[in-house]
Scaffold this active site. Sequence first.
Site, PDB file in Angstrom:
ATOM      1  N   GLU A  36     -28.769 -60.227 -42.380  1.00  0.00           N
ATOM      2  CA  GLU A  36     -28.513 -61.663 -42.304  1.00  0.00           C
ATOM      3  C   GLU A  36     -29.734 -62.435 -41.804  1.00  0.00           C
ATOM      4  OE1 GLU A  36     -26.012 -62.572 -43.839  1.00  0.00           O
ATOM      5  OE2 GLU A  36     -25.047 -60.607 -43.925  1.00  0.00           O
ATOM      6  N   HIS A  94     -31.967 -63.226 -44.611  1.00  0.00           N
ATOM      7  CA  HIS A  94     -31.539 -64.397 -45.379  1.00  0.00           C
ATOM      8  C   HIS A  94     -32.084 -65.682 -44.766  1.00  0.00           C
ATOM      9  CE1 HIS A  94     -28.987 -62.926 -48.561  1.00  0.00           C
ATOM     10  NE2 HIS A  94     -28.245 -62.206 -47.737  1.00  0.00           N
TER      11      HIS A  94
END
Length: 238
Positions: free
Chosen positions: A198, A201
């Site tokens: 994550e 990202h």
Amino acid sequence: MTILNVYRSKSALVYTLIFIKRHLITFRKFRQLYTEFWFPSPSRPPYNHICQIGDPVLRYKAEELNAEDIKKNEIQGLLKKMRSVMHSYGSFGLAAPQVGVPLSIFIVEFSEKIYEEFSPEIRKSREMAIIPFKVFINPELKITNYEKVCFPEACESVRGFSADVPRYREVLVTGLSAEGKPVSWQVSGWAARIVQHEMDHLSGRLYTDIMVRSTFTCTCWDKVNRTGGRIYVPFSPK
């Protein structure tokens, strides 16, 4: 065309015109309704779907939020939408850019239901554990164990594929909660992999940037063969 068919055609036309007049549907209105039905207006972020590789938003460096903005309805609504989208896809992590919003936010949750979907052998080898729902706003990552482990990894933004990806075994993530309070989380194994995924990202990176390229795999290659290629990969939630 027989006379009867001509009559039927004329009658159908007359009844259609009467219907349109009775319901005050102008040609312009009819065209609008037709267009909206077959070509709906594009949705706006935050989306109910997950953006796919190639979308520029996945390559932006996410912007940090002002702490005082966290409790605003717009941000709380975004967090609610992110959680809903994550659950609808059956995923266990989601970053704001994946729903089209380039803000520095990610959420994680590895429920008991999803945990039970993996075999005991996989759970043990990948150091899996149940993770309650967590929110990290403006997160920062610190590596606490530089040993790397390599396991298969997928992403809802690269739907239908997976690859082996090396990740650090242990990391520390700090940031702000959904209430704007400081939070920290020391994690290892599976949880550390999710956090690093994550965080990538939020930096505009995808796992395809660091994967072991020879392991890049279509996750449904066998179904493609069994169905003679008559299969599609949906980009909408399950």
